[in-house]
Design an enzyme around this catalytic site. Structure first.
Site, PDB file in Angstrom:
ATOM      1  N   SER A 179       0.779  -1.124  -0.068  1.00  0.00           N
ATOM      2  CA  SER A 179      -0.028  -0.014   0.082  1.00  0.00           C
ATOM      3  C   SER A 179       0.785   1.339   0.001  1.00  0.00           C
ATOM      4  O   SER A 179       1.691   1.493  -0.954  1.00  0.00           O
ATOM      5  CB  SER A 179      -1.003  -0.145   1.170  1.00  0.00           C
ATOM      6  OG  SER A 179      -1.871   1.043   1.125  1.00  0.00           O
TER       7      SER A 179
ATOM      8  N   LYS B 159     -23.265  15.264   5.363  1.00  0.00           N
ATOM      9  CA  LYS B 159     -22.229  15.681   6.302  1.00  0.00           C
ATOM     10  C   LYS B 159     -21.881  14.558   7.334  1.00  0.00           C
ATOM     11  O   LYS B 159     -20.826  14.451   7.892  1.00  0.00           O
ATOM     12  CB  LYS B 159     -22.902  16.909   6.864  1.00  0.00           C
ATOM     13  CG  LYS B 159     -21.941  17.402   8.136  1.00  0.00           C
ATOM     14  CD  LYS B 159     -20.818  18.067   7.639  1.00  0.00           C
ATOM     15  CE  LYS B 159     -19.884  18.767   8.562  1.00  0.00           C
ATOM     16  NZ  LYS B 159     -18.365  18.953   7.955  1.00  0.00           N
TER      17      LYS B 159
END
Length: 212
Positions: free
Chosen positions: A101, A153
């Site tokens: 990664s 949100k």
């Protein structure tokens, strides 16, 4: 021993065109930078790389990596190493036990990448995790209330399942971040982005493998 000699040979090959009078003309030293464990935002490390790029006494760098990955901060370290390489100084990456990664990402600016036979590397991917404890809270008779300025949100929210709109938005973010990761690898190894995207997520490297 062979791996060490290979790294030194790669550095010498990178230095050789600019040397006068053979090996005796080499001045300065080769910096060894070790990146271990989870990769997070490390301002001191990126500043140290920037100073090394400008320091005439530093003639090159060996980047030693043993990391399973980390946060998106890997992109910042990648950028610092890319600037070091673009300063005209050789950069060689050595993958140790694990370089996956973000650990894989930061190796990409190197002109040469070396790996052990048992090195676990790859994982050109992005992950976003959350959890849902809504069922447990209902069992305990607890209810969470949330006020937001917009429908996305509060996503993701551990107190309720992802909404279809929230899931679609987060998947779009992951696709964008994955495309950026693929582009960094493609640029670093001079490969088509389509080929990079098709590669396995993780793999051990063949014995004595040296990547270009």
């Amino acid at each position: 021993m062979l791996a060490v000699l290979a790294v030194l040979a790669a550095l010498f090959a990178a230095f050789a065109p600019g040397l006068e009078g053979g090996v005796g003309g080499l001045r300065g030293h080769v910096l060894r930078l070790s990146v271990e464990g989870t990769i997070t935002d490390d301002r001191k490390m990126t500043e140290a790389i920037a100073r090394a790029a400008k320091d005439p006494a530093v003639r090159g760098m060996i980047l030693s990596i043993d990391s399973p990955g980390g946060t998106v901060a890997g992109e910042g370290l990648h950028a610092a190493l890319l600037r070091f390489r673009d300063s005209g100084k050789p950069l060689v990456a050595v993958m140790r036990g694990t370089a996956a990664s973000a650990g894989y990402m930061i190796a990409m600016p190197a002109q040469r990448v070396f790996a052990r036979e048992s090195t676990l590397t790859g994982s050109i991917g992005v992950i976003l995790q959350s959890f849902d404890v809504g069922e447990l809270m209902r069992t305990l008779g607890i209810r969470a209330e949330m006020l937001t300025s917009g429908p996305l949100k509060g996503e993701p929210n551990p107190f309720r399942p992802l909404s279809p709109e929230g899931r679609a938005a987060l998947e779009a973010v992951l696709r964008d971040m994955h495309a950026q990761f693929v582009a960094l690898v493609a640029a670093g190894r001079a490969l088509p982005a389509e080929e990079v995207a098709r590669r396995p997520m993780a793999a051990s490297t063949p014995a004595g493998r040296r990547w270009r």
